[in-house]
Design an enzyme around this catalytic site. Structure first.
Site, short mmCIF file in Angstrom:
data_model
loop_
_atom_site.label_atom_id
_atom_site.label_comp_id
_atom_site.label_asym_id
_atom_site.label_seq_id
_atom_site.Cartn_x
_atom_site.Cartn_y
_atom_site.Cartn_z
N ASP A 102 41.50 41.94 38.27
CA ASP A 102 42.80 41.83 38.91
C ASP A 102 43.19 40.38 39.15
O ASP A 102 42.40 39.46 38.93
CB ASP A 102 42.77 42.59 40.24
N TYR A 158 28.50 41.79 38.70
CA TYR A 158 29.52 41.10 39.50
C TYR A 158 28.85 40.20 40.54
O TYR A 158 27.74 40.49 41.01
CB TYR A 158 30.40 42.11 40.24
#
Length: 417
Positions: A102, A153
């Site tokens: 995003d 991540y």
């Protein structure tokens, strides 16, 4: 001409006139049409990194965006280098991404796959905020998304006001296969009916080296992730680290039906309580993993003459400059501390012993050095909850989904002869 006597408006008009003449003048060497079909091509995977704060997310958008997208910039660079056909678009080169990030989210090892004509020359065209790290030849049926075996991540944060051992305890409860519907944002466009995912590891540890000393990072590895899952996980860990929630709230949020987490006495939380997800800035898609037989990453070797401008040198210079800014900002803070008393910290509650009284404001961490100022706190399991995903899916199907299908049908009917 004595341009120094001209008015600003007259100068602008003259410049506009000259530009028009330049554009209309015949070129001495006209552009040649590039015939992509005349050259062989191969399917490759590209590994690259990017600074998320400079872009409006990874995925290219049909509508204008406030900032450029990573894919948009990368596609234009490939087209400019004539490595792909701009007119054929993303579909024409078989463009696929491993995972979508995003706005504001960075990546250290994102991967796309595409059909490509030539060798790697992109870093000379791309901005410094996007760097191609390596490439690999891949099979014609390779998919950067579906061939990915796991994703890694990283979420960076300052430990101030946080109980790190409690956060680590809570993070360990995420490991394994669970239903993560309460740790994500529902996306009805995908019509998901299962939210079960597998977390391989979840570790919180200090960041070593440079000016990042004192910073901590959540290292999170999983087979796949849901929409905004990492930022929702981090939001819960911040509440636990602040002492506002116990680590056991993670198990409760994973218990979406009786006995889902092995304890029939746990409360059932089948819809997500209302809470704000963590900030995007510190989040990085660090690595996308593939089977050894699927990819073999390669990098162009720099000659001695190119070493000063090579990729490693560029990345090292960027890091050195950022550390310089960090050092300056630390000195500014020291100068301010000589005249301003730091505010009282009430978090973590486990260390300060403070009990929220509905009057004293607390800075509840959101990540990215952002906070939500609050004088009272409502426990997660006592908050209002959103709709069940089946309700959200059905509402979209009969609303936006139905209108979308109708538009598609009209377009198909218009195309019939």
């Amino acid at each position: 001409m004595a341009y120094e006597t001209w008015s600003k408006e007259a100068l602008i008009a003259r410049l506009t006139e000259l530009e028009a003449e330049k554009e209309s003048a015949p070129r001495k060497y006209p552009w040649k049409t590039f015939d992509f079909s005349s050259y062989p091509r191969r399917k490759i995977a590209l590994k690259f990194c990017y600074s998320g704060w400079a872009y409006n997310g990874l995925a290219i958008q049909l509508d204008p965006t406030p900032l450029p997208t990573v894919e948009g910039v990368l596609f234009e660079a490939l087209a400019k280098a004539r490595l792909i056909d701009r007119d054929a678009g993303l579909e024409g080169c078989g463009w696929e991404r491993c995972g979508r990030t995003d706005r504001g989210v960075s990546a250290g090892g994102q991967v796309i796959s595409l059909w490509h004509n030539y060798t790697l020359v992109l870093n000379r065209i791309l901005p410094s905020t996007i760097r191609i790290l390596a490439w690999s030849p891949v099979a014609p049926d390779f998919s950067s998304r579906f061939a990915c075996t796991s994703r890694h991540y990283k979420y960076f944060f300052a430990p101030d006001g946080l109980d790190i051992p409690r956060m680590s305890e809570a993070a360990s409860l995420l490991v394994g296969g669970h239903d993560f519907r309460n740790f994500c944002k529902l996306d009805p466009t995908k019509q998901l009916t299962t939210y079960r995912r597998r977390i391989i590891s979840a570790d919180i540890k200090p960041v070593a080296g440079g000016t990042a000393v004192g910073m901590h990072v959540l290292d999170l590895k999983g087979s796949a992730f849901l929409y905004h899952q990492v930022r929702h996980i981090m939001a819960i860990l911040f509440l636990i680290g602040a002492g506002l929630e116990p680590p056991s709230v993670v198990t409760a949020l994973l218990n979406v039906e009786v006995g889902a987490e092995g304890d029939p006495s746990l409360p059932v939380v089948d819809t997500r309580p209302e809470y704000q997800m963590a900030d995007a800035l510190p989040l990085m898609l660090y690595e996308c993993h593939y089977s050894p037989g699927d990819v073999k990453w390669q990098a162009e070797q720099e000659t001695d003459a190119e070493l000063g401008a090579g990729l490693f040198h560029q990345m090292h210079s960027i890091q050195a400059r950022s550390e310089l800014f960090a050092a300056l900002n630390r000195e500014f803070l020291t100068a301010a501390a000589a005249h301003h008393v730091p505010p009282t910290s009430y978090l973590p509650l486990t260390a300060t012993g403070f009990v929220p009284d509905g009057k004293t404001p607390m800075n509840v961490p959101l990540g990215g050095a952002e906070f939500r100022r609050s004088v009272k706190y409502t426990p997660l399991l006592q908050r209002n909850r959103g709709d069940h995903f089946e309700v959200v899916n059905e509402r979209w199907r009969v609303g936006k989904g139905a209108r979308r299908d109708e538009r598609r049908k009209l377009l198909e009917d218009d195309g019939d002869e």
